[in-house]
Motif scaffolding. Sequence first.
Motif, PDB file in Angstrom:
ATOM      1  N   THR A  13       0.948  -1.218  -0.276  1.00  0.00           N
ATOM      2  CA  THR A  13       0.026  -0.055  -0.100  1.00  0.00           C
ATOM      3  C   THR A  13       0.758   1.992   0.090  1.00  0.00           C
ATOM      4  O   THR A  13       1.915   1.471   0.183  1.00  0.00           O
ATOM      5  CB  THR A  13      -0.886   0.007   1.065  1.00  0.00           C
ATOM      6  N   LYS A  14       0.738   2.553  -0.165  1.00  0.00           N
ATOM      7  CA  LYS A  14       0.902   4.042   0.682  1.00  0.00           C
ATOM      8  C   LYS A  14       0.504   4.312   2.018  1.00  0.00           C
ATOM      9  O   LYS A  14      -0.244   4.464   2.269  1.00  0.00           O
ATOM     10  CB  LYS A  14       0.766   4.725  -0.468  1.00  0.00           C
ATOM     11  N   THR A  15       1.704   5.281   2.412  1.00  0.00           N
ATOM     12  CA  THR A  15       1.062   6.036   2.888  1.00  0.00           C
ATOM     13  C   THR A  15      -0.106   6.945   2.463  1.00  0.00           C
ATOM     14  O   THR A  15      -0.463   7.368   1.693  1.00  0.00           O
ATOM     15  CB  THR A  15       2.587   7.141   3.853  1.00  0.00           C
ATOM     16  N   ALA A  16      -0.645   7.480   3.917  1.00  0.00           N
ATOM     17  CA  ALA A  16      -1.598   9.035   3.268  1.00  0.00           C
ATOM     18  C   ALA A  16      -0.449   9.565   2.784  1.00  0.00           C
ATOM     19  O   ALA A  16       0.716   9.999   3.173  1.00  0.00           O
ATOM     20  CB  ALA A  16      -1.934   9.034   4.497  1.00  0.00           C
ATOM     21  N   PRO A  17      -0.999  11.020   2.051  1.00  0.00           N
ATOM     22  CA  PRO A  17      -0.336  11.827   1.623  1.00  0.00           C
ATOM     23  C   PRO A  17       0.628  12.992   3.138  1.00  0.00           C
ATOM     24  O   PRO A  17      -0.040  13.212   4.383  1.00  0.00           O
ATOM     25  CB  PRO A  17      -1.222  13.361   1.099  1.00  0.00           C
ATOM     26  N   LEU A  60      -2.118   4.891   6.397  1.00  0.00           N
ATOM     27  CA  LEU A  60      -2.248   5.191   5.420  1.00  0.00           C
ATOM     28  C   LEU A  60      -3.247   4.958   4.534  1.00  0.00           C
ATOM     29  O   LEU A  60      -4.170   6.219   4.961  1.00  0.00           O
ATOM     30  CB  LEU A  60      -2.233   2.953   5.512  1.00  0.00           C
ATOM     31  N   GLU A  61      -2.931   5.614   3.216  1.00  0.00           N
ATOM     32  CA  GLU A  61      -3.593   5.426   1.898  1.00  0.00           C
ATOM     33  C   GLU A  61      -5.209   5.568   2.690  1.00  0.00           C
ATOM     34  O   GLU A  61      -5.661   7.038   1.365  1.00  0.00           O
ATOM     35  CB  GLU A  61      -2.966   5.301   0.882  1.00  0.00           C
ATOM     36  N   ASP A  62      -5.936   4.675   3.245  1.00  0.00           N
ATOM     37  CA  ASP A  62      -6.633   3.817   3.497  1.00  0.00           C
ATOM     38  C   ASP A  62      -7.408   5.321   4.730  1.00  0.00           C
ATOM     39  O   ASP A  62      -8.858   4.552   4.943  1.00  0.00           O
ATOM     40  CB  ASP A  62      -7.568   2.805   3.225  1.00  0.00           C
ATOM     41  N   ALA A  90       3.554  10.934  -1.336  1.00  0.00           N
ATOM     42  CA  ALA A  90       2.591   8.895  -0.433  1.00  0.00           C
ATOM     43  C   ALA A  90       4.283   8.683  -0.703  1.00  0.00           C
ATOM     44  O   ALA A  90       4.965   8.427  -1.690  1.00  0.00           O
ATOM     45  CB  ALA A  90       1.765   9.278  -0.762  1.00  0.00           C
ATOM     46  N   VAL A  91       4.664   7.334  -0.036  1.00  0.00           N
ATOM     47  CA  VAL A  91       5.655   6.382   0.069  1.00  0.00           C
ATOM     48  C   VAL A  91       5.198   5.099  -0.080  1.00  0.00           C
ATOM     49  O   VAL A  91       4.165   4.714   1.156  1.00  0.00           O
ATOM     50  CB  VAL A  91       6.251   6.591   1.485  1.00  0.00           C
ATOM     51  N   THR A  92       5.313   4.499  -0.832  1.00  0.00           N
ATOM     52  CA  THR A  92       4.818   2.630  -0.827  1.00  0.00           C
ATOM     53  C   THR A  92       5.622   2.459   0.056  1.00  0.00           C
ATOM     54  O   THR A  92       6.847   1.916   1.010  1.00  0.00           O
ATOM     55  CB  THR A  92       5.093   2.581  -2.178  1.00  0.00           C
ATOM     56  N   LEU A  93       4.744   1.044   0.938  1.00  0.00           N
ATOM     57  CA  LEU A  93       5.583   0.334   1.519  1.00  0.00           C
ATOM     58  C   LEU A  93       4.558  -0.807   2.008  1.00  0.00           C
ATOM     59  O   LEU A  93       3.644  -0.863   1.226  1.00  0.00           O
ATOM     60  CB  LEU A  93       4.900   0.794   3.342  1.00  0.00           C
ATOM     61  N   GLU A  94       4.580  -1.508   2.812  1.00  0.00           N
ATOM     62  CA  GLU A  94       4.304  -3.476   3.167  1.00  0.00           C
ATOM     63  C   GLU A  94       3.584  -3.373   4.250  1.00  0.00           C
ATOM     64  O   GLU A  94       3.947  -2.907   5.402  1.00  0.00           O
ATOM     65  CB  GLU A  94       4.905  -4.357   3.026  1.00  0.00           C
ATOM     66  N   VAL A  95       2.545  -4.079   4.433  1.00  0.00           N
ATOM     67  CA  VAL A  95       2.301  -3.894   5.753  1.00  0.00           C
ATOM     68  C   VAL A  95       2.169  -6.047   6.238  1.00  0.00           C
ATOM     69  O   VAL A  95       1.225  -6.339   5.364  1.00  0.00           O
ATOM     70  CB  VAL A  95       0.737  -3.373   5.706  1.00  0.00           C
ATOM     71  N   TRP A  96       2.854  -5.704   7.443  1.00  0.00           N
ATOM     72  CA  TRP A  96       3.373  -7.123   8.011  1.00  0.00           C
ATOM     73  C   TRP A  96       2.423  -7.292   9.277  1.00  0.00           C
ATOM     74  O   TRP A  96       1.895  -6.377  10.417  1.00  0.00           O
ATOM     75  CB  TRP A  96       4.489  -7.513   8.439  1.00  0.00           C
TER      76      TRP A  96
END
Length: 132
Positions: free
Chosen positions: A34-38, A95-97, A64-70
């Motif tokens: 996903t991505k971070t929020a702005p 997160l972006e959501d 925003a920055v791409t990342l992974e959630v674990w």
Amino acid sequence: MAETIKIAVCGAHMRGLPLNHQLTELDATFVSATKTAPGYRLYDVPEKVPPRPGMVRDSTVQSAVTLEVWSMPLEHFGAFMIQIASPLCIGTVQLEDGSTVYGFLCEADALKGAEEITSFGGWREYLASKQG
């Protein structure tokens, strides 16, 4: 069912990268890309082996920055934390959501003079740009 904690990773802990084993060896499982929020900036943290980024919150930017959630069993979180080397730390990441999770952030003082790589969108994209 065991309690878990969600952790956002934006660099060397992502799938296929050098520190991912620190998650998988503690029974963490991949949840999503996903991505971070702005409102985040990303930097190449100087003198880290293996190389890794530092992400900081900056409400004055729209990036925003791409990342992974674990997801990690809560009972293993302490063992994970002691592996995190300064200037990286765990904080709250939006997160972006609109949801929030715990995730890697970086102490701002350590980024003085560091190369800002926000424009690449994320760590993988930055690494790909260096491959030529």
